[in-house]
Design a protein around this motif. Structure first.
Motif, PDB file in Angstrom:
ATOM      1  N   GLU A  91      12.167  22.775 -41.311  1.00 17.75           N
ATOM      2  CA  GLU A  91      12.980  21.634 -41.704  1.00 17.75           C
ATOM      3  C   GLU A  91      12.137  20.372 -41.509  1.00 17.75           C
ATOM      4  O   GLU A  91      11.378  20.279 -40.557  1.00 17.75           O
ATOM      5  N   LEU A  92      12.298  19.447 -42.399  1.00 15.92           N
ATOM      6  CA  LEU A  92      11.464  18.243 -42.348  1.00 15.92           C
ATOM      7  C   LEU A  92      12.121  17.136 -41.527  1.00 15.92           C
ATOM      8  O   LEU A  92      12.293  16.022 -42.008  1.00 15.92           O
ATOM      9  N   HIS A  93      12.494  17.443 -40.303  1.00 19.91           N
ATOM     10  CA  HIS A  93      13.022  16.379 -39.452  1.00 19.91           C
ATOM     11  C   HIS A  93      11.868  15.726 -38.692  1.00 19.91           C
ATOM     12  O   HIS A  93      10.916  16.391 -38.288  1.00 19.91           O
ATOM     13  N   THR A  94      11.963  14.425 -38.513  1.00 17.51           N
ATOM     14  CA  THR A  94      10.904  13.655 -37.865  1.00 17.51           C
ATOM     15  C   THR A  94      10.970  13.865 -36.363  1.00 17.51           C
ATOM     16  O   THR A  94      12.040  13.869 -35.774  1.00 17.51           O
ATOM     17  N   GLU A  95       9.806  14.051 -35.767  1.00 19.40           N
ATOM     18  CA  GLU A  95       9.716  14.171 -34.315  1.00 19.40           C
ATOM     19  C   GLU A  95       8.426  13.506 -33.850  1.00 19.40           C
ATOM     20  O   GLU A  95       7.540  13.204 -34.642  1.00 19.40           O
ATOM     21  N   ALA A  96       8.346  13.288 -32.543  1.00 21.50           N
ATOM     22  CA  ALA A  96       7.152  12.672 -31.957  1.00 21.50           C
ATOM     23  C   ALA A  96       6.505  13.662 -30.995  1.00 21.50           C
ATOM     24  O   ALA A  96       7.195  14.320 -30.224  1.00 21.50           O
ATOM     25  N   LEU A  97       5.190  13.768 -31.078  1.00 22.40           N
ATOM     26  CA  LEU A  97       4.420  14.600 -30.164  1.00 22.40           C
ATOM     27  C   LEU A  97       3.354  13.740 -29.494  1.00 22.40           C
ATOM     28  O   LEU A  97       2.755  12.877 -30.143  1.00 22.40           O
ATOM     29  N   PRO A  98       3.078  13.983 -28.205  1.00 26.67           N
ATOM     30  CA  PRO A  98       1.952  13.280 -27.581  1.00 26.67           C
ATOM     31  C   PRO A  98       0.667  13.629 -28.339  1.00 26.67           C
ATOM     32  O   PRO A  98       0.489  14.777 -28.765  1.00 26.67           O
ATOM     33  N   ILE A  99      -0.209  12.659 -28.517  1.00 25.05           N
ATOM     34  CA  ILE A  99      -1.421  12.904 -29.303  1.00 25.05           C
ATOM     35  C   ILE A  99      -2.291  13.981 -28.675  1.00 25.05           C
ATOM     36  O   ILE A  99      -3.080  14.617 -29.364  1.00 25.05           O
ATOM     37  N   SER A 100      -2.125  14.236 -27.390  1.00 26.80           N
ATOM     38  CA  SER A 100      -2.907  15.281 -26.725  1.00 26.80           C
ATOM     39  C   SER A 100      -2.497  16.686 -27.169  1.00 26.80           C
ATOM     40  O   SER A 100      -3.216  17.648 -26.910  1.00 26.80           O
ATOM     41  N   MET A 101      -1.376  16.815 -27.865  1.00 30.13           N
ATOM     42  CA  MET A 101      -0.936  18.124 -28.366  1.00 30.13           C
ATOM     43  C   MET A 101      -1.520  18.447 -29.734  1.00 30.13           C
ATOM     44  O   MET A 101      -1.314  19.540 -30.241  1.00 30.13           O
ATOM     45  N   LEU A 102      -2.221  17.488 -30.332  1.00 35.54           N
ATOM     46  CA  LEU A 102      -2.717  17.675 -31.690  1.00 35.54           C
ATOM     47  C   LEU A 102      -4.201  18.013 -31.691  1.00 35.54           C
ATOM     48  O   LEU A 102      -4.999  17.353 -31.040  1.00 35.54           O
ATOM     49  N   GLN A 103      -4.547  19.043 -32.448  1.00 37.69           N
ATOM     50  CA  GLN A 103      -5.946  19.463 -32.569  1.00 37.69           C
ATOM     51  C   GLN A 103      -6.355  19.348 -34.016  1.00 37.69           C
ATOM     52  O   GLN A 103      -5.703  19.911 -34.915  1.00 37.69           O
ATOM     53  N   ASN A 104      -7.423  18.625 -34.254  1.00 38.30           N
ATOM     54  CA  ASN A 104      -7.931  18.413 -35.601  1.00 38.30           C
ATOM     55  C   ASN A 104      -8.379  19.742 -36.201  1.00 38.30           C
ATOM     56  O   ASN A 104      -9.143  20.480 -35.586  1.00 38.30           O
TER      57      ASN A 104
END
Length: 109
Positions: A91-104
């Motif tokens: 589902e395309l609901h907007t959420e926020a994640l800490p940038i430390s959870m994202l891997q390029n």
């Protein structure tokens, strides 16, 4: 005790805080206290976000979500140390994640 915000800590202080939180999370996990474990893990992720440069996260790009293997996140915009966007394939609901959870995706697997 006078606690500092993560934004006020030096890199050395952040590293110490992350180590302290991870140790507390480990102990909570050993005791089977799942909620406490999750809280300490999330706090450690937030501290790690303050050691990152938000400029490394680009709006419009897709990132792998650390700790949620096989799921990907498209960043719409950044606000502070959070990336706002949505997970792909659901589902395309907007959420926020800490940038430390994202891997390029481009920098390795």
């Amino acid at each position: 005790m006078n606690e500092k915000n993560y934004s006020e800590m030096t890199e050395h202080e952040l590293r110490q805080e992350i180590a302290r939180l991870k140790e507390k999370a480990r102990k909570a996990e050993q005791l089977g206290i799942v909620n406490e474990f999750a809280v300490y893990e999330r706090k450690a992720l937030m501290a790690q976000a303050y050691m990152m440069d938000p400029k490394e996260i680009e709006p419009g790009e897709v990132y792998r979500i650390l700790g949620d293997e096989g799921n990907f996140f498209r960043v719409d915009y950044l606000k502070g140390r959070f990336a706002w966007g949505h997970r792909l394939g659901g589902e395309l609901h907007t959420e926020a994640l800490p940038i430390s959870m994202l891997q390029n995706l481009k920098k390795g697997k």
